[in-house]
Design an enzyme around this catalytic site. Structure first.
Site, PDB file in Angstrom:
ATOM      1  CG  HIS A  17      -1.924  -0.993   1.372  1.00 30.65           C
ATOM      2  ND1 HIS A  17      -2.055  -1.791   2.486  1.00 30.65           N
ATOM      3  CD2 HIS A  17      -2.919  -1.378   0.534  1.00 30.65           C
ATOM      4  CE1 HIS A  17      -3.079  -2.609   2.336  1.00 30.65           C
ATOM      5  NE2 HIS A  17      -3.623  -2.388   1.158  1.00 30.65           N
ATOM      6  CE  LYS A  41     -13.579  -6.154   2.243  1.00 33.23           C
ATOM      7  NZ  LYS A  41     -12.368  -5.724   1.528  1.00 33.23           N
ATOM      8  NE  ARG A  90      -3.083  -7.109  -4.357  1.00 38.06           N
ATOM      9  CZ  ARG A  90      -3.868  -7.264  -3.328  1.00 38.06           C
ATOM     10  NH1 ARG A  90      -3.367  -7.635  -2.171  1.00 38.06           N
ATOM     11  NH2 ARG A  90      -5.168  -7.066  -3.423  1.00 38.06           N
TER      12      ARG A  90
HETATM   13  P1  ADP Z   1      -9.880  -3.484  -0.380  1.00 37.82           P
HETATM   14  O1  ADP Z   1     -10.639  -4.145   0.711  1.00 37.82           O
HETATM   15  O2  ADP Z   1     -10.538  -2.286  -0.962  1.00 37.82           O
HETATM   16  O3  ADP Z   1      -9.310  -4.403  -1.445  1.00 37.82           O
HETATM   17  P2  ADP Z   1      -7.164  -3.263   0.575  1.00 37.82           P
HETATM   18  O4  ADP Z   1      -6.715  -2.507   1.785  1.00 37.82           O
HETATM   19  O5  ADP Z   1      -6.952  -4.732   0.591  1.00 37.82           O
HETATM   20  O6  ADP Z   1      -8.666  -2.858   0.417  1.00 37.82           O
HETATM   21  O7  ADP Z   1      -6.464  -2.671  -0.722  1.00 37.82           O
HETATM   22  C1  ADP Z   1      -6.626  -1.345  -1.119  1.00 37.82           C
HETATM   23  C2  ADP Z   1      -6.048  -1.163  -2.501  1.00 37.82           C
HETATM   24  O8  ADP Z   1      -4.643  -1.417  -2.474  1.00 37.82           O
HETATM   25  C3  ADP Z   1      -6.603  -2.109  -3.566  1.00 37.82           C
HETATM   26  O9  ADP Z   1      -6.667  -1.414  -4.785  1.00 37.82           O
HETATM   27  C4  ADP Z   1      -5.573  -3.199  -3.654  1.00 37.82           C
HETATM   28  O10 ADP Z   1      -5.551  -3.818  -4.922  1.00 37.82           O
HETATM   29  C5  ADP Z   1      -4.298  -2.392  -3.443  1.00 37.82           C
HETATM   30  N1  ADP Z   1      -3.209  -3.217  -2.898  1.00 37.82           N
HETATM   31  C6  ADP Z   1      -3.220  -4.032  -1.827  1.00 37.82           C
HETATM   32  N2  ADP Z   1      -2.024  -4.638  -1.653  1.00 37.82           N
HETATM   33  C7  ADP Z   1      -1.226  -4.196  -2.662  1.00 37.82           C
HETATM   34  C8  ADP Z   1       0.121  -4.468  -3.076  1.00 37.82           C
HETATM   35  N3  ADP Z   1       0.879  -5.349  -2.432  1.00 37.82           N
HETATM   36  N4  ADP Z   1       0.604  -3.834  -4.178  1.00 37.82           N
HETATM   37  C9  ADP Z   1      -0.196  -2.972  -4.855  1.00 37.82           C
HETATM   38  N5  ADP Z   1      -1.474  -2.693  -4.545  1.00 37.82           N
HETATM   39  C10 ADP Z   1      -1.996  -3.284  -3.463  1.00 37.82           C
END
Ligand code: ADP
Length: 165
Positions: A17, A41, A90
């Site tokens: 992130h 969630k 990803r």
């Molecule tokens: P959500 O529940 O909306 O998927 P997340 O906190 O899991 O929330 O992710 C928020 C955003 O960050 C999403 O667009 C997700 O694809 C992206 N994301 C999560 N992990 C990574 C990573 N390792 N590299 C790039 N983007 C990521």
């Protein structure tokens, strides 16, 4: 002024992130991270804790701010006068869901666009749920998190163990 919102659960914020946040902050004037307050969630951290961790890890990025929100991302973007919603991609597994979301949002709010940043290769496997899974079994998580967040995760699991005893 170019304004982007970056919505997500951030339960907790990972280096994956952070990589997206940092790269976005270089190309946009303002980046507003939106922490989704979604009880369905069953998050490990409360929304206040997630906001606090994000504020801590992004303290070195002056054009980044953190807010919490519930409801539609697009409404959150409108309230903040953002032109863009940022999402990270990803693997192909992210693609189908993200495409559907982006296309639906475009119908609801044609003035706001979704922009995707592809993950840095070294974080392409990384997700908050994987980190929680490893931490819950006492595994090493320092490779995946900012030291402050690592500390908070370890603390959380040790509190949970005490409650269970
Ligand atoms: P959500 O529940 O909306 O998927 P997340 O906190 O899991 O929330 O992710 C928020 C955003 O960050 C999403 O667009 C997700 O694809 C992206 N994301 C999560 N992990 C990574 C990573 N390792 N590299 C790039 N983007 C990521």
């Amino acid at each position: 002024m170019s304004i982007a919102v970056y919505p997500g659960s951030f339960d907790p914020v990972t280096l994956g992130h952070y990589d997206i946040i940092q790269r976005t902050s270089k190309v946009m004037d303002r980046v507003i991270i939106g922490v989704l307050n979604n009880q369905a969630k069953k998050p490990l951290f409360s929304v206040e804790e997630r906001v606090e961790m994000l504020k801590n890890v992004t303290a070195d990025l002056p054009n980044v701010e953190v807010q919490c929100f519930d409801g539609l991302t697009i409404e959150f973007a409108r309230r903040n006068h953002a032109q863009v919603v940022i999402r990270g991609l990803r693997a192909v597994t992210d693609f189908e869901y993200e495409l559907q979301l982006a296309q639906t949002n475009r119908v609801i709010a044609p003035e706001i666009d979704t922009m995707f940043l592809t993950t840095s290769l070294k974080y392409s496997y990384l997700s908050s749920s994987i980190v929680k899974e490893i931490a819950s079994w006492g595994g090493e998580i320092s490779e995946f998190l900012h030291p402050y967040v690592e500390e908070r995760v370890l603390q959380k699991y040790s509190e949970m163990k005490k409650v269970r005893r």
